[in-house]
Scaffold this motif. Structure first.
Motif, mmCIF file in Angstrom:
data_model
loop_
_atom_site.group_PDB
_atom_site.id
_atom_site.type_symbol
_atom_site.label_atom_id
_atom_site.label_comp_id
_atom_site.label_asym_id
_atom_site.label_seq_id
_atom_site.Cartn_x
_atom_site.Cartn_y
_atom_site.Cartn_z
ATOM 1 N N THR A 40 0.851 -1.200 0.000
ATOM 2 C CA THR A 40 0.000 0.000 0.000
ATOM 3 C C THR A 40 0.879 1.240 0.000
ATOM 4 O OG1 THR A 40 -1.722 -1.192 1.218
ATOM 5 C CG2 THR A 40 -1.876 1.213 1.197
ATOM 6 N N PHE A 41 1.925 1.224 0.820
ATOM 7 C CA PHE A 41 2.862 2.350 0.845
ATOM 8 C C PHE A 41 3.503 2.544 -0.533
ATOM 9 C CE2 PHE A 41 3.770 1.757 5.657
ATOM 10 C CZ PHE A 41 2.692 2.550 5.977
ATOM 11 N N LEU A 42 3.881 1.436 -1.177
ATOM 12 C CA LEU A 42 4.489 1.522 -2.503
ATOM 13 C C LEU A 42 3.509 2.120 -3.509
ATOM 14 C CD1 LEU A 42 6.708 0.987 -4.579
ATOM 15 C CD2 LEU A 42 5.854 -1.375 -4.744
ATOM 16 N N ASN A 43 2.277 1.652 -3.491
ATOM 17 C CA ASN A 43 1.272 2.191 -4.410
ATOM 18 C C ASN A 43 1.018 3.678 -4.148
ATOM 19 O OD1 ASN A 43 0.941 -0.217 -5.786
ATOM 20 N ND2 ASN A 43 -0.693 -0.909 -4.448
ATOM 21 N N PHE A 44 1.004 4.033 -2.868
ATOM 22 C CA PHE A 44 0.829 5.436 -2.493
ATOM 23 C C PHE A 44 2.003 6.266 -3.024
ATOM 24 C CE2 PHE A 44 -1.100 7.811 1.455
ATOM 25 C CZ PHE A 44 -1.713 8.713 0.614
ATOM 26 N N ALA A 45 3.211 5.736 -2.904
ATOM 27 C CA ALA A 45 4.405 6.419 -3.410
ATOM 28 C C ALA A 45 4.303 6.630 -4.919
ATOM 29 C CB ALA A 45 5.662 5.621 -3.066
ATOM 30 N N ALA A 57 6.121 11.208 -2.183
ATOM 31 C CA ALA A 57 6.463 9.964 -2.885
ATOM 32 C C ALA A 57 7.677 9.325 -2.223
ATOM 33 C CB ALA A 57 6.742 10.236 -4.353
ATOM 34 N N TYR A 58 8.675 10.131 -1.925
ATOM 35 C CA TYR A 58 9.881 9.620 -1.268
ATOM 36 C C TYR A 58 9.543 9.040 0.106
ATOM 37 C CZ TYR A 58 14.670 9.199 0.322
ATOM 38 O OH TYR A 58 15.862 8.694 0.789
ATOM 39 N N ASP A 59 8.747 9.775 0.892
ATOM 40 C CA ASP A 59 8.385 9.318 2.239
ATOM 41 C C ASP A 59 7.697 7.955 2.208
ATOM 42 O OD1 ASP A 59 9.439 11.653 3.286
ATOM 43 O OD2 ASP A 59 7.489 12.607 3.616
ATOM 44 N N TYR A 60 6.744 7.796 1.293
ATOM 45 C CA TYR A 60 6.013 6.534 1.235
ATOM 46 C C TYR A 60 6.843 5.416 0.624
ATOM 47 C CZ TYR A 60 1.809 8.184 3.395
ATOM 48 O OH TYR A 60 0.915 8.649 4.337
ATOM 49 N N ALA A 61 7.728 5.742 -0.308
ATOM 50 C CA ALA A 61 8.643 4.729 -0.847
ATOM 51 C C ALA A 61 9.583 4.251 0.265
ATOM 52 C CB ALA A 61 9.434 5.288 -2.017
ATOM 53 N N LEU A 62 10.039 5.190 1.074
ATOM 54 C CA LEU A 62 10.909 4.836 2.203
ATOM 55 C C LEU A 62 10.169 3.939 3.193
ATOM 56 C CD1 LEU A 62 13.578 5.163 3.751
ATOM 57 C CD2 LEU A 62 12.635 7.247 4.767
ATOM 58 N N ARG A 63 8.936 4.287 3.522
ATOM 59 C CA ARG A 63 8.137 3.449 4.429
ATOM 60 C C ARG A 63 7.971 2.044 3.860
ATOM 61 N NH1 ARG A 63 3.004 6.996 6.643
ATOM 62 N NH2 ARG A 63 4.179 8.796 7.324
ATOM 63 N N ALA A 64 7.694 1.968 2.578
ATOM 64 C CA ALA A 64 7.517 0.665 1.923
ATOM 65 C C ALA A 64 8.803 -0.140 2.004
ATOM 66 C CB ALA A 64 7.100 0.851 0.465
ATOM 67 N N PHE A 65 9.919 0.497 1.678
ATOM 68 C CA PHE A 65 11.210 -0.196 1.660
ATOM 69 C C PHE A 65 11.648 -0.601 3.065
ATOM 70 C CE2 PHE A 65 15.855 -0.512 1.113
ATOM 71 C CZ PHE A 65 15.869 -1.468 0.101
ATOM 72 N N GLN A 66 11.380 0.240 4.049
ATOM 73 C CA GLN A 66 11.737 -0.109 5.434
ATOM 74 C C GLN A 66 10.915 -1.297 5.927
ATOM 75 O OE1 GLN A 66 11.223 3.723 7.335
ATOM 76 N NE2 GLN A 66 13.430 4.082 7.370
ATOM 77 N N ILE A 77 12.233 4.212 -6.691
ATOM 78 C CA ILE A 77 11.554 5.512 -6.571
ATOM 79 C C ILE A 77 12.398 6.463 -5.720
ATOM 80 C CG2 ILE A 77 9.559 6.702 -5.543
ATOM 81 C CD1 ILE A 77 7.878 4.245 -6.458
ATOM 82 N N MET A 78 12.913 5.951 -4.608
ATOM 83 C CA MET A 78 13.745 6.804 -3.744
ATOM 84 C C MET A 78 14.991 7.265 -4.494
ATOM 85 S SD MET A 78 13.365 4.999 0.041
ATOM 86 C CE MET A 78 14.672 3.886 -0.300
ATOM 87 N N ASP A 79 15.611 6.366 -5.233
ATOM 88 C CA ASP A 79 16.819 6.724 -5.987
ATOM 89 C C ASP A 79 16.525 7.775 -7.047
ATOM 90 O OD1 ASP A 79 18.279 4.966 -4.464
ATOM 91 O OD2 ASP A 79 18.325 3.385 -5.986
ATOM 92 N N LYS A 80 15.414 7.621 -7.763
ATOM 93 C CA LYS A 80 15.026 8.593 -8.799
ATOM 94 C C LYS A 80 14.830 9.976 -8.186
ATOM 95 C CE LYS A 80 12.303 5.671 -11.772
ATOM 96 N NZ LYS A 80 10.947 5.401 -12.204
ATOM 97 N N ILE A 81 14.122 10.005 -7.054
ATOM 98 C CA ILE A 81 13.819 11.287 -6.411
ATOM 99 C C ILE A 81 15.082 11.907 -5.845
ATOM 100 C CG2 ILE A 81 12.590 12.391 -4.504
ATOM 101 C CD1 ILE A 81 10.318 10.331 -5.069
ATOM 102 N N ASP A 82 15.945 11.090 -5.248
ATOM 103 C CA ASP A 82 17.214 11.582 -4.704
ATOM 104 C C ASP A 82 18.032 12.293 -5.770
ATOM 105 O OD1 ASP A 82 17.491 11.326 -2.025
ATOM 106 O OD2 ASP A 82 18.690 9.500 -2.064
ATOM 107 N N LYS A 83 18.011 11.775 -6.974
ATOM 108 C CA LYS A 83 18.791 12.358 -8.053
ATOM 109 C C LYS A 83 18.185 13.676 -8.533
ATOM 110 C CE LYS A 83 20.833 8.095 -9.634
ATOM 111 N NZ LYS A 83 20.222 6.810 -9.581
#
Length: 85
Positions: A40-45, A57-66, A77-83
């Protein structure tokens, strides 16, 4: 509703119609009703990314990955946004 399929249908319809606020509210209701789930977190991201809300998007991708570090898409997603930041 206690049927997650009803929410999935609503998200699909709202997304198709470009009803971002309604989509966001529905995702928040899902999390409140059914609890935190990595997918759900990933879909939200992904939703936030499509809405160009990169911070969320980053926050929810991070929650999903954690919650599930096998979710490579969340890391991507986190890597794309970080760049972009």
């Amino acid at each position: 509703s206690t049927d997650p399929k009803a929410y999935v249908g609503a998200i699909s319809a709202y997304t198709e119609l470009g009803e971002h606020e309604k989509t966001e509210k529905t995702y928040l209701t899902i999390i409140k009703t059914f609890g935190a789930h990595p997918k759900t977190f990933l879909n939200f991201a992904k939703f936030y990314l499509s809405w160009n809300k990169k911070d969320k998007a980053y926050d929810y991708a991070l929650r999903a990955f954690q919650a599930d570090n096998n979710l490579a898409e969340a890391k991507s997603i986190m890597d794309k946004i970080d760049k972009r930041i």
